[in-house]
Design a protein around this motif. Structure first.
Motif, mmCIF file in Angstrom:
data_model
loop_
_atom_site.group_PDB
_atom_site.id
_atom_site.type_symbol
_atom_site.label_atom_id
_atom_site.label_comp_id
_atom_site.label_asym_id
_atom_site.label_seq_id
_atom_site.Cartn_x
_atom_site.Cartn_y
_atom_site.Cartn_z
ATOM 1 N N ILE A 5 -1.328 -9.624 -12.809
ATOM 2 C CA ILE A 5 -0.369 -8.594 -13.206
ATOM 3 C C ILE A 5 -0.073 -7.693 -12.006
ATOM 4 N N LEU A 6 1.199 -7.567 -11.652
ATOM 5 C CA LEU A 6 1.578 -6.687 -10.552
ATOM 6 C C LEU A 6 1.522 -5.232 -11.007
ATOM 7 N N LYS A 7 0.995 -4.358 -10.125
ATOM 8 C CA LYS A 7 0.905 -2.922 -10.411
ATOM 9 C C LYS A 7 1.501 -2.128 -9.237
ATOM 10 N N PRO A 8 2.808 -2.167 -9.076
ATOM 11 C CA PRO A 8 3.430 -1.490 -7.929
ATOM 12 C C PRO A 8 3.232 0.020 -7.975
ATOM 13 N N LYS A 9 3.218 0.622 -6.793
ATOM 14 C CA LYS A 9 3.161 2.076 -6.679
ATOM 15 C C LYS A 9 3.902 2.490 -5.415
ATOM 16 N N LYS A 10 4.726 3.529 -5.522
ATOM 17 C CA LYS A 10 5.492 4.019 -4.389
ATOM 18 C C LYS A 10 4.672 5.019 -3.579
ATOM 19 N N PHE A 11 4.609 4.805 -2.245
ATOM 20 C CA PHE A 11 3.981 5.761 -1.336
ATOM 21 C C PHE A 11 5.063 6.338 -0.426
ATOM 22 N N ASP A 12 5.138 7.639 -0.348
ATOM 23 C CA ASP A 12 6.167 8.295 0.462
ATOM 24 C C ASP A 12 5.683 8.502 1.897
ATOM 25 N N ARG A 13 5.264 7.401 2.506
ATOM 26 C CA ARG A 13 4.828 7.442 3.899
ATOM 27 C C ARG A 13 4.790 6.029 4.452
ATOM 28 N N ILE A 14 4.746 5.932 5.763
ATOM 29 C CA ILE A 14 4.599 4.638 6.424
ATOM 30 C C ILE A 14 3.175 4.541 6.951
ATOM 31 N N PHE A 15 2.457 3.501 6.568
ATOM 32 C CA PHE A 15 1.093 3.291 7.044
ATOM 33 C C PHE A 15 1.124 2.493 8.348
ATOM 34 N N ASP A 16 0.148 2.762 9.218
ATOM 35 C CA ASP A 16 0.055 2.002 10.467
ATOM 36 C C ASP A 16 -0.251 0.530 10.188
ATOM 37 N N GLY A 17 -1.070 0.284 9.189
ATOM 38 C CA GLY A 17 -1.394 -1.082 8.791
ATOM 39 C C GLY A 17 -1.631 -1.160 7.301
ATOM 40 N N VAL A 18 -1.352 -2.333 6.730
ATOM 41 C CA VAL A 18 -1.595 -2.572 5.308
ATOM 42 C C VAL A 18 -2.444 -3.836 5.183
ATOM 43 N N LEU A 19 -3.522 -3.756 4.424
ATOM 44 C CA LEU A 19 -4.425 -4.887 4.221
ATOM 45 C C LEU A 19 -4.004 -5.654 2.976
ATOM 46 N N PHE A 20 -3.745 -6.950 3.141
ATOM 47 C CA PHE A 20 -3.300 -7.791 2.031
ATOM 48 C C PHE A 20 -4.297 -8.929 1.809
ATOM 49 N N PHE A 21 -4.561 -9.223 0.526
ATOM 50 C CA PHE A 21 -5.549 -10.238 0.172
ATOM 51 C C PHE A 21 -4.982 -11.351 -0.709
ATOM 52 N N SER A 22 -3.682 -11.303 -0.987
ATOM 53 C CA SER A 22 -3.031 -12.346 -1.775
ATOM 54 C C SER A 22 -1.526 -12.194 -1.644
ATOM 55 N N PRO A 23 -0.771 -13.276 -1.848
ATOM 56 C CA PRO A 23 0.693 -13.159 -1.862
ATOM 57 C C PRO A 23 1.183 -12.200 -2.948
ATOM 58 N N SER A 24 0.487 -12.161 -4.089
ATOM 59 C CA SER A 24 0.886 -11.253 -5.171
ATOM 60 C C SER A 24 0.733 -9.795 -4.746
ATOM 61 N N GLY A 25 -0.289 -9.513 -3.946
ATOM 62 C CA GLY A 25 -0.466 -8.161 -3.431
ATOM 63 C C GLY A 25 0.683 -7.740 -2.533
ATOM 64 N N VAL A 26 1.161 -8.680 -1.716
ATOM 65 C CA VAL A 26 2.327 -8.416 -0.860
ATOM 66 C C VAL A 26 3.554 -8.144 -1.724
ATOM 67 N N GLU A 27 3.762 -9.008 -2.703
ATOM 68 C CA GLU A 27 4.912 -8.862 -3.591
ATOM 69 C C GLU A 27 4.899 -7.515 -4.305
ATOM 70 N N SER A 28 3.737 -7.118 -4.800
ATOM 71 C CA SER A 28 3.625 -5.870 -5.532
ATOM 72 C C SER A 28 3.896 -4.675 -4.621
ATOM 73 N N TYR A 29 3.273 -4.656 -3.447
ATOM 74 C CA TYR A 29 3.473 -3.540 -2.517
ATOM 75 C C TYR A 29 4.931 -3.436 -2.084
ATOM 76 N N CYS A 30 5.512 -4.552 -1.710
ATOM 77 C CA CYS A 30 6.863 -4.533 -1.136
ATOM 78 C C CYS A 30 7.949 -4.315 -2.184
ATOM 79 N N SER A 31 7.618 -4.398 -3.447
ATOM 80 C CA SER A 31 8.611 -4.110 -4.483
ATOM 81 C C SER A 31 8.957 -2.626 -4.538
ATOM 82 N N GLU A 32 8.067 -1.775 -3.979
ATOM 83 C CA GLU A 32 8.295 -0.325 -4.014
ATOM 84 C C GLU A 32 8.229 0.333 -2.637
ATOM 85 N N ASN A 33 7.789 -0.420 -1.611
ATOM 86 C CA ASN A 33 7.536 0.190 -0.304
ATOM 87 C C ASN A 33 8.123 -0.657 0.828
#
Length: 234
Positions: free
Chosen positions: A153-181
């Motif tokens: 289940i994707l649980k997207p959340k919007k962050f009002d900032r740019i991170f220097d790096g983002v740690l990803f552990f699955s394609p679904s995690g990428v999809e969820s993050y990038c749907s809002e950020n």
């Protein structure tokens, strides 16, 4: 006089909450850390009838879902083929016999078609499973039964900032993050090639772990962005 703020500190976002020892690896290197679970796993009921001699598990989530099944003792009598050291470790801890361990799904599919072409398999997977194992086995005429045992289940959340790096552990995690950020200005640190392939849709800055573990994703981030280093590798 107010304390000065260290604006030079780089900050990472982990797309899953980390264990305490994993967090310390980052914090001890002078990096800031924000955590959020961008996906959740929901086990689902499933039926299994005839069980072949060989089982495939590509994630710890699949193992955990199977452990509660009434036929788990029968499954333990079969040979298990696992993707990842931690998946295989969880299987061993619960009495399963390991036949092969591979770093990723593509590698496991290759080993099966090279060394087990005349055998049949049951693949315990999620509803959003990747196609690498089923497509390769079926293209080579290897008998395969797929059993979906959990949903992601994707649980997207919007962050009002740019991170220097983002740690990803699955394609679904990428999809969820990038749907809002926006990922385009961040470095994506990825646990494996399939996760990296998804991240490359959103950024040109991608670093892949040298082995598929959470700890090694952290190591790559520290090497790239951390102020302090430590000897050896994970």
């Amino acid at each position: 006089m107010s304390a000065s703020i260290d604006t030079s500190q780089k900050t990472l976002l982990s797309t899953k909450k980390l264990a305490e020892h994993q967090k310390q690896l980052l914090l001890n290197s002078g990096l800031g850390l924000v955590e959020y679970d961008f996906i959740s796993v929901k086990p689902q009921s499933f039926e299994i009838n005839i069980i072949p001699r060989n089982l495939i598990f590509s994630s710890k989530n699949a193992v955990l879902a199977v452990l509660d099944h009434p036929k788990v003792d029968l499954l333990k009598e079969r040979k298990s083929f696992a993707v990842g050291v931690k998946t295989s470790a969880l299987l061993r801890e619960n009495g399963f016999t390991i036949a092969r361990i591979a770093n990723n799904a593509e590698e496991l599919a290759y080993e099966i078609k090279e060394f087990h072409k005349m055998e049949e398999f049951m693949f315990f997977c999620g509803k959003k499973r990747l196609d690498a194992i089923p497509s390769q086995l079926r293209e080579n005429g290897i008998g395969l039964t797929e059993v979906e045992v959990y949903d992601t289940i994707l649980k997207p959340k919007k962050f009002d900032r740019i991170f220097d790096g983002v740690l990803f552990f699955s394609p679904s995690g990428v999809e969820s993050y990038c749907s809002e950020n926006d990922l385009s200005e961040s470095i994506a640190f990825c646990i494996g090639n399939t996760t990296a392939s998804e991240a490359k849709k959103y950024t040109n800055q991608v670093v892949i772990a040298s082995n598929p573990s959470i700890e090694n994703v952290i190591v790559q981030a520290v090497k790239k962005l951390g102020k302090k280093q430590w000897p050896g590798s994970l």
